[in-house]
Design a protein around this motif. Structure first.
Motif, PDB file in Angstrom:
ATOM      1  N   LEU B  70       1.052  -1.217  -0.261  1.00  0.00           N
ATOM      2  CA  LEU B  70       0.133   0.044  -0.063  1.00  0.00           C
ATOM      3  C   LEU B  70       0.772   1.366   0.159  1.00  0.00           C
ATOM      4  N   TYR B  71       2.268   0.869   0.786  1.00  0.00           N
ATOM      5  CA  TYR B  71       2.831   2.700   0.089  1.00  0.00           C
ATOM      6  C   TYR B  71       3.033   3.224  -0.764  1.00  0.00           C
ATOM      7  N   PRO B  72       3.115   3.970  -0.848  1.00  0.00           N
ATOM      8  CA  PRO B  72       3.723   4.417  -2.680  1.00  0.00           C
ATOM      9  C   PRO B  72       4.546   4.684  -2.878  1.00  0.00           C
ATOM     10  N   HIS B  73       4.978   3.545  -3.405  1.00  0.00           N
ATOM     11  CA  HIS B  73       6.442   2.984  -4.376  1.00  0.00           C
ATOM     12  C   HIS B  73       7.186   3.764  -4.977  1.00  0.00           C
ATOM     13  N   GLY B  74       6.100   4.487  -5.631  1.00  0.00           N
ATOM     14  CA  GLY B  74       7.726   5.910  -5.909  1.00  0.00           C
ATOM     15  C   GLY B  74       8.098   7.262  -5.760  1.00  0.00           C
ATOM     16  N   MET B  75       7.940   6.875  -4.300  1.00  0.00           N
ATOM     17  CA  MET B  75       8.647   8.403  -3.105  1.00  0.00           C
ATOM     18  C   MET B  75       9.377   7.731  -1.879  1.00  0.00           C
ATOM     19  N   ILE B  76       8.986   6.127  -2.060  1.00  0.00           N
ATOM     20  CA  ILE B  76       9.945   5.903  -0.747  1.00  0.00           C
ATOM     21  C   ILE B  76      11.042   4.434  -1.654  1.00  0.00           C
ATOM     22  N   LYS B  77      12.312   4.839  -1.513  1.00  0.00           N
ATOM     23  CA  LYS B  77      12.915   3.170  -2.754  1.00  0.00           C
ATOM     24  C   LYS B  77      13.557   1.782  -1.924  1.00  0.00           C
ATOM     25  N   ASP B  78      13.967   2.291  -0.182  1.00  0.00           N
ATOM     26  CA  ASP B  78      13.452   1.568   0.058  1.00  0.00           C
ATOM     27  C   ASP B  78      12.925   0.355   0.895  1.00  0.00           C
ATOM     28  N   TRP B  79      11.437  -0.096   1.292  1.00  0.00           N
ATOM     29  CA  TRP B  79      10.921   0.006   2.078  1.00  0.00           C
ATOM     30  C   TRP B  79      11.135  -1.226   3.007  1.00  0.00           C
ATOM     31  N   ALA B  80      11.804  -1.698   2.574  1.00  0.00           N
ATOM     32  CA  ALA B  80      12.383  -2.645   3.566  1.00  0.00           C
ATOM     33  C   ALA B  80      13.011  -2.475   5.525  1.00  0.00           C
ATOM     34  N   SER B  81      13.552  -0.872   4.837  1.00  0.00           N
ATOM     35  CA  SER B  81      14.422  -0.658   6.022  1.00  0.00           C
ATOM     36  C   SER B  81      14.192   0.652   6.465  1.00  0.00           C
ATOM     37  N   ILE B  82      12.789   1.021   6.171  1.00  0.00           N
ATOM     38  CA  ILE B  82      11.999   1.991   6.384  1.00  0.00           C
ATOM     39  C   ILE B  82      11.974   2.427   7.530  1.00  0.00           C
ATOM     40  N   THR B 176      -1.173   8.380 -11.987  1.00  0.00           N
ATOM     41  CA  THR B 176      -0.577   7.881  -9.977  1.00  0.00           C
ATOM     42  C   THR B 176       0.765   7.340  -9.877  1.00  0.00           C
ATOM     43  N   ILE B 177       1.820   7.928 -10.719  1.00  0.00           N
ATOM     44  CA  ILE B 177       2.895   7.519 -11.651  1.00  0.00           C
ATOM     45  C   ILE B 177       3.413   7.807  -9.653  1.00  0.00           C
ATOM     46  N   TRP B 178       2.830   8.327  -8.663  1.00  0.00           N
ATOM     47  CA  TRP B 178       3.984   7.969  -7.311  1.00  0.00           C
ATOM     48  C   TRP B 178       3.271   6.710  -6.537  1.00  0.00           C
ATOM     49  N   LYS B 179       1.812   5.853  -7.065  1.00  0.00           N
ATOM     50  CA  LYS B 179       1.626   4.945  -6.439  1.00  0.00           C
ATOM     51  C   LYS B 179       2.562   3.870  -7.843  1.00  0.00           C
ATOM     52  N   ASN B 180       1.832   3.689  -8.833  1.00  0.00           N
ATOM     53  CA  ASN B 180       1.944   2.801 -10.027  1.00  0.00           C
ATOM     54  C   ASN B 180       3.044   3.158 -10.985  1.00  0.00           C
ATOM     55  N   ASN B 181       4.783   3.219  -9.991  1.00  0.00           N
ATOM     56  CA  ASN B 181       5.588   2.986 -10.527  1.00  0.00           C
ATOM     57  C   ASN B 181       6.401   2.916 -11.324  1.00  0.00           C
ATOM     58  N   THR B 182       5.633   2.291 -12.401  1.00  0.00           N
ATOM     59  CA  THR B 182       6.147   1.531 -13.389  1.00  0.00           C
ATOM     60  C   THR B 182       6.734   2.608 -15.052  1.00  0.00           C
ATOM     61  N   ALA B 183       7.817   2.607 -15.954  1.00  0.00           N
ATOM     62  CA  ALA B 183       8.226   4.036 -16.574  1.00  0.00           C
ATOM     63  C   ALA B 183       8.514   2.278 -17.656  1.00  0.00           C
ATOM     64  N   MET B 208      10.724   5.292 -10.380  1.00  0.00           N
ATOM     65  CA  MET B 208      10.081   4.504 -11.189  1.00  0.00           C
ATOM     66  C   MET B 208      10.791   3.083 -11.029  1.00  0.00           C
ATOM     67  N   VAL B 209       9.930   1.682 -11.563  1.00  0.00           N
ATOM     68  CA  VAL B 209      10.854   0.625 -11.920  1.00  0.00           C
ATOM     69  C   VAL B 209      10.842   1.258 -13.497  1.00  0.00           C
ATOM     70  N   PRO B 210      11.714   0.399 -13.699  1.00  0.00           N
ATOM     71  CA  PRO B 210      12.247   0.679 -15.430  1.00  0.00           C
ATOM     72  C   PRO B 210      11.769  -0.513 -16.519  1.00  0.00           C
TER      73      PRO B 210
END
Lengths: 319, 319
Positions: B70-82, B176-183, B208-210
């Protein structure tokens, strides 16, 4: 408690019989030969054990926000009000039912009369299905409803052989029925509303979500969408636009789905994907995208990389 | 810190500029007129606020097993260590960046020279795109990479108008690029490997996930699968095999996906679905399934039931 006869003891036939038994119905597998018994008995043991194992695991899911997604949906009817005590009751009752309510018989004349519901779950062979319907037809009671679990054949192809066309329809289950609890229900034009509604009700009784089709549709609902979806994904791969893992990632991020098309193909099995692709007439045309898909799938199948069950498909599942 | 110019201030152009600014790049929106500024400024305000709001909400998701979804994937790069502290830092930095790094200009000659990356994100109008490329071409530096966010048009259609074909390619974002972070990143045959790789790297820098395409493909990866999938679902509906909610339920249970095809259509918007269906030549053939889909979608659009944004589509979203 209904008297249910399952004709055929394959993977899905076994699972259908067991979920019906679990929910308190009296289930008899009718099998053709001693050899069939030797193949079906281990399946009954294995799937009964898996079902009860998943039910036990569900206790640890109570209170977990993912629990509602992960519990065995076909074995617990009201997750919202579940308690550890209720699961203990289901386990005790399930163990008893899976032992006491499951029978095997080779004697068609003894088991078909008196059945409330007969589930035909044989392999997808038109002639074999016709033969078994013709063998049963004079034994079927007037109240009995006959359903087929066929994935690819339509009830209208067989209704005239059954002797009870108005009480004949299709009820299509998914693999690992105790978790993926769908029952796609589809009549032919001559199926009575009464028989249709009784099967919808029965599906609910055995923990399934009844999914009602109003018309005959090859592939039912799920496969009517899965086949073009998986074909489009395989076309991207065969045309070298992107690799399977990138394609999966795109779908998973883009639609928030847990599994992209190649993970689904690994679950379905690459032989099945290969056979589905073969049904497309374009597969014979050299140079067509389906021709390329055919070659690529064949290569993987020849290497034994046929999916989750083989430990390797598009992904590696070995421990 | 790269100098990024976004050509066009529509919904997606605005989001692209903002996510680039959030990650520390210097962003200028080049707009055509004072009128465009009046339309783009409120979008910049609204999307900046939404982005920061979602970032603040992410603090409550730490430790929640659903958080990783649920977190905004495009705004946080390393959720595992957040940690909450790290999110506080991102908020502070994000607020500063979204204020200080965002500029608007009407003066093309002032902003294009010196740009590291130009993102063309105008509406899908071939002539308008050609015109803007021709207007820019003599202003573009030798190191600048020019990308188009076009969803439906291919870079090979425009490369000759850009003046920098080897540094021209497509980078396609989702709403909603900041959540759906595909490029989705796609060159034309003349795109240099260097430019391609730099854009893959830039996509990662802006969260983004390229997703790499090795060939031009109309619809990229996602829409190449979504279009046939949604068409199959709409065909089941138009042929009266089953209703939209049953079709969704079947897909959701059968593939464990959170949203079936009609929920996806409500998100995409029914006007878009209608336009996509119109591109199919069969839609003109009276009695064809696409003809039926056309009529059914038109009916819903005429009633204003165009999806999530309208408060009603196949489902009701009113509060």
């Amino acid at each position: 408690m209904k008297k249910v006869v399952v004709v055929g003891g394959g993977v899905l036939g076994t699972q259908i019989g067991l979920i019906a038994a679990y929910w308190g119905n009296d289930v008899t597998f009718w099998l053709r030969s001693e050899g069939s018994i030797g193949r079906t008995e281990p399946k009954i043991k294995r799937y009964s054990a898996l079902m009860l194992e998943d039910l036990k695991k569900a206790k640890a899911l109570i209170g977990n926000p993912m629990g509602a997604y992960l519990y065995p949906h076909g074995m617990i009817k009201d997750w919202a009000s579940i308690t550890p005590e209720k699961i203990d009751e289901l386990i005790a009752q399930g163990e008893a039912n899976l032992t006491n309510n499951v029978h095997i018989s080779l004697d068609m004349a003894a088991v078909i009369p008196g059945a409330d519901i007969i589930v035909e779950s044989m392999s997808e062979n038109v002639e074999a299905k016709k033969a078994v319907y013709e063998k049963m037809r004079d034994l079927i009671d007037e109240h009995t409803i006959l359903v087929t679990n066929s994935s690819t054949l339509l009830p209208s192809m067989f209704e005239k052989y059954t002797g009870c066309p108005e009480r004949y329809l299709a009820m299509h289950f998914a693999n690992t029925i105790w978790k993926n609890n769908t029952a796609e229900i589809m009549g032919h034009p001559g199926t009575s509303e009464e028989a249709y509604n009784k099967i919808v009700e029965f599906a609910g009784e055995i923990g399934m979500v009844p999914l009602c089709l109003h018309k005959e549709q090859p592939g039912y609902i799920l496969n009517s969408m899965l086949v073009p979806f998986l074909n489009a994904a395989q076309a991207l791969w065969a045309n070298e636009v992107a690799d399977p893992k990138t394609i999966d990632k795109t779908w998973e991020i883009g639609t928030s789905a847990p599994a992209g098309p190649f993970k689904i193909l690994d679950i379905v099995g690459l032989e099945t994907a290969y056979n589905i692709n073969l049904m497309n007439p374009k597969t014979k045309e050299e140079g067509s995208v389906n021709y390329k898909i055919d070659k690529l799938l064949k290569e993987k199948i020849d290497k034994g990389e046929t999916g989750v069950n083989a430990g390797k498909g598009f992904y590696d599942y070995k421990k």
